[in-house]
Design a protein around this motif. Sequence first.
Motif, PDB file in Angstrom:
ATOM      1  N   THR A   1     135.914 -26.642 -59.161  1.00  0.00           N
ATOM      2  CA  THR A   1     136.047 -27.726 -58.194  1.00  0.00           C
ATOM      3  C   THR A   1     137.515 -28.105 -58.003  1.00  0.00           C
ATOM      4  O   THR A   1     138.229 -28.381 -58.981  1.00  0.00           O
ATOM      5  CB  THR A   1     135.265 -28.966 -58.660  1.00  0.00           C
ATOM      6  N   LEU A   2     137.946 -28.097 -56.742  1.00  0.00           N
ATOM      7  CA  LEU A   2     139.323 -28.449 -56.409  1.00  0.00           C
ATOM      8  C   LEU A   2     139.380 -29.876 -55.889  1.00  0.00           C
ATOM      9  O   LEU A   2     138.369 -30.443 -55.454  1.00  0.00           O
ATOM     10  CB  LEU A   2     139.866 -27.490 -55.339  1.00  0.00           C
ATOM     11  N   SER A   3     140.551 -30.439 -55.891  1.00  0.00           N
ATOM     12  CA  SER A   3     140.714 -31.798 -55.370  1.00  0.00           C
ATOM     13  C   SER A   3     140.556 -31.793 -53.853  1.00  0.00           C
ATOM     14  O   SER A   3     140.857 -30.805 -53.179  1.00  0.00           O
ATOM     15  CB  SER A   3     142.097 -32.349 -55.742  1.00  0.00           C
ATOM     16  N   ASN A   4     140.079 -32.904 -53.336  1.00  0.00           N
ATOM     17  CA  ASN A   4     139.895 -33.026 -51.887  1.00  0.00           C
ATOM     18  C   ASN A   4     141.218 -32.865 -51.149  1.00  0.00           C
ATOM     19  O   ASN A   4     141.246 -32.317 -50.039  1.00  0.00           O
ATOM     20  CB  ASN A   4     139.277 -34.387 -51.543  1.00  0.00           C
ATOM     21  N   ARG A   5     142.308 -33.318 -51.746  1.00  0.00           N
ATOM     22  CA  ARG A   5     143.617 -33.237 -51.093  1.00  0.00           C
ATOM     23  C   ARG A   5     144.009 -31.785 -50.841  1.00  0.00           C
ATOM     24  O   ARG A   5     144.483 -31.437 -49.758  1.00  0.00           O
ATOM     25  CB  ARG A   5     144.676 -33.924 -51.955  1.00  0.00           C
TER      26      ARG A   5
ATOM     27  N   HIS B   1     142.440 -26.827 -45.000  1.00  0.00           N
ATOM     28  CA  HIS B   1     141.583 -26.916 -43.813  1.00  0.00           C
ATOM     29  C   HIS B   1     142.407 -27.324 -42.591  1.00  0.00           C
ATOM     30  O   HIS B   1     142.226 -26.774 -41.500  1.00  0.00           O
ATOM     31  CB  HIS B   1     140.460 -27.932 -44.039  1.00  0.00           C
ATOM     32  N   PHE B   2     143.302 -28.277 -42.782  1.00  0.00           N
ATOM     33  CA  PHE B   2     144.146 -28.751 -41.678  1.00  0.00           C
ATOM     34  C   PHE B   2     145.013 -27.610 -41.146  1.00  0.00           C
ATOM     35  O   PHE B   2     145.090 -27.384 -39.933  1.00  0.00           O
ATOM     36  CB  PHE B   2     145.030 -29.910 -42.158  1.00  0.00           C
ATOM     37  N   ILE B   3     145.647 -26.886 -42.056  1.00  0.00           N
ATOM     38  CA  ILE B   3     146.517 -25.768 -41.647  1.00  0.00           C
ATOM     39  C   ILE B   3     145.702 -24.699 -40.923  1.00  0.00           C
ATOM     40  O   ILE B   3     146.120 -24.168 -39.881  1.00  0.00           O
ATOM     41  CB  ILE B   3     147.223 -25.170 -42.872  1.00  0.00           C
ATOM     42  N   SER B   4     144.513 -24.392 -41.447  1.00  0.00           N
ATOM     43  CA  SER B   4     143.671 -23.358 -40.845  1.00  0.00           C
ATOM     44  C   SER B   4     143.230 -23.745 -39.442  1.00  0.00           C
ATOM     45  O   SER B   4     143.214 -22.909 -38.521  1.00  0.00           O
ATOM     46  CB  SER B   4     142.444 -23.103 -41.724  1.00  0.00           C
ATOM     47  N   VAL B   5     142.878 -25.011 -39.250  1.00  0.00           N
ATOM     48  CA  VAL B   5     142.442 -25.469 -37.930  1.00  0.00           C
ATOM     49  C   VAL B   5     143.598 -25.439 -36.937  1.00  0.00           C
ATOM     50  O   VAL B   5     143.419 -25.072 -35.765  1.00  0.00           O
ATOM     51  CB  VAL B   5     141.820 -26.883 -38.023  1.00  0.00           C
ATOM     52  N   VAL B   6     144.789 -25.815 -37.375  1.00  0.00           N
ATOM     53  CA  VAL B   6     145.967 -25.736 -36.509  1.00  0.00           C
ATOM     54  C   VAL B   6     146.192 -24.293 -36.065  1.00  0.00           C
ATOM     55  O   VAL B   6     146.457 -24.015 -34.884  1.00  0.00           O
ATOM     56  CB  VAL B   6     147.223 -26.279 -37.233  1.00  0.00           C
ATOM     57  N   LEU B   7     146.067 -23.354 -36.995  1.00  0.00           N
ATOM     58  CA  LEU B   7     146.221 -21.931 -36.660  1.00  0.00           C
ATOM     59  C   LEU B   7     145.138 -21.473 -35.687  1.00  0.00           C
ATOM     60  O   LEU B   7     145.398 -20.679 -34.775  1.00  0.00           O
ATOM     61  CB  LEU B   7     146.163 -21.085 -37.937  1.00  0.00           C
ATOM     62  N   LEU B   8     143.920 -21.993 -35.854  1.00  0.00           N
ATOM     63  CA  LEU B   8     142.824 -21.639 -34.955  1.00  0.00           C
ATOM     64  C   LEU B   8     143.079 -22.165 -33.545  1.00  0.00           C
ATOM     65  O   LEU B   8     142.861 -21.454 -32.551  1.00  0.00           O
ATOM     66  CB  LEU B   8     141.506 -22.201 -35.485  1.00  0.00           C
TER      67      LEU B   8
ATOM     68  N   ILE C   1     140.656 -20.704 -50.283  1.00  0.00           N
ATOM     69  CA  ILE C   1     140.532 -22.009 -50.943  1.00  0.00           C
ATOM     70  C   ILE C   1     139.068 -22.342 -51.195  1.00  0.00           C
ATOM     71  O   ILE C   1     138.718 -22.987 -52.196  1.00  0.00           O
ATOM     72  CB  ILE C   1     141.223 -23.121 -50.093  1.00  0.00           C
ATOM     73  N   SER C   2     138.183 -21.880 -50.308  1.00  0.00           N
ATOM     74  CA  SER C   2     136.747 -22.124 -50.484  1.00  0.00           C
ATOM     75  C   SER C   2     136.197 -21.311 -51.645  1.00  0.00           C
ATOM     76  O   SER C   2     135.336 -21.779 -52.400  1.00  0.00           O
ATOM     77  CB  SER C   2     135.987 -21.785 -49.204  1.00  0.00           C
ATOM     78  N   PHE C   3     136.698 -20.077 -51.802  1.00  0.00           N
ATOM     79  CA  PHE C   3     136.262 -19.248 -52.922  1.00  0.00           C
ATOM     80  C   PHE C   3     136.716 -19.854 -54.247  1.00  0.00           C
ATOM     81  O   PHE C   3     135.953 -19.876 -55.222  1.00  0.00           O
ATOM     82  CB  PHE C   3     136.815 -17.828 -52.779  1.00  0.00           C
ATOM     83  N   LEU C   4     137.949 -20.364 -54.273  1.00  0.00           N
ATOM     84  CA  LEU C   4     138.425 -21.042 -55.480  1.00  0.00           C
ATOM     85  C   LEU C   4     137.557 -22.259 -55.788  1.00  0.00           C
ATOM     86  O   LEU C   4     137.254 -22.542 -56.951  1.00  0.00           O
ATOM     87  CB  LEU C   4     139.888 -21.482 -55.304  1.00  0.00           C
TER      88      LEU C   4
END
Length: 321
Positions: free
Chosen positions: A89-93, A99-106, A81-84
């Motif tokens: 520019t992507l929407s903050n949502r 980011h939320f999903i990635s942190v939960v996985l971490l 998502i960061s590369f995209l």
Amino acid sequence: MIEHIFVFVFLFISILIYFKIADKYNIIDKPNHRSAHSQITLRGGGIIFPIAFIIFSLFNFNESVHEYWSFGLGLLAICFISFLDDIRTLSNRIRLSIHFISVVLLLYFTDTFSLMPFWAWPIFFIMIIGTLNAYNFMDGINGMTGIYSLITLVSFLYINKEIVSFAEDDFIIYPILASLVFLFFNFRKKAKCFAGDVGSMGIGFWVIGLITLLIMKTQDYKYILLLSTYGMEVVLTIIERILLKENIFEAHRRHLYQLFANEKKVSHLLISTTYAVVQLIVNVFLIYSKLPVAAVVLIIFIPIGGIYLTLKYSLKKKYSL
């Protein structure tokens, strides 16, 4: 050792191939009003970090399937998502959702959910999100992300070998190799490439994973200070912007390193090296100190914070910022 040499060479070739792709598809960083550089440069060189994890997974396939799948999904998702976002520019949502999903996985990967009480989960979540953003905020001049991460990762490797084993050595060595490859092209007066969001978020996610593993293993929160230089810079700058009634989510040039680079025209490489050396000194003291956590925090933050505020005040006064 032979494996690591092979990985280093493979990563080196990989980033050269990416340069060809980035040049063909015009994946570049154009200078703007807050940039510390003045030339168009290839963006997304930090793609080397998710590539390093993919190689790690191939060399450690059985362990990756059982132990690293959640970390890998989180890392690749946040890097994708960061590369995209680097390209368009992507929407903050969308970004915040990934980011939320990635942190939960971490947090799942580091056993935070099972080792910490329920009320502590939001605290870790906020700290991880904050640290990820700190890594992104501080990625503004040549060499900063690469050399700071290298110092932090080498500190992890030393702790893992000499103090307490909390991760496989290769899980630390692979991002070290990726950092060295990236620095070869970025630690220059005229950088060949920039990390981009994919780089700052990717290596930030990996470093946070390691520091969380270390804290879960030792139950010692002093190791948060392995990122204290970044942390102090970002927190003090946010406080300053709040006091000035500025929107803290908008781009700016108020970081101390930005003032040195943009106003005083100090070499990017000198600034980046200074930040890394300061963090190295902190790390050495942190590793060998037997003092209580509170005492360590005071000893580190009072002098460094005082120097930081003095330098920033003098620069702002001189340039009327």
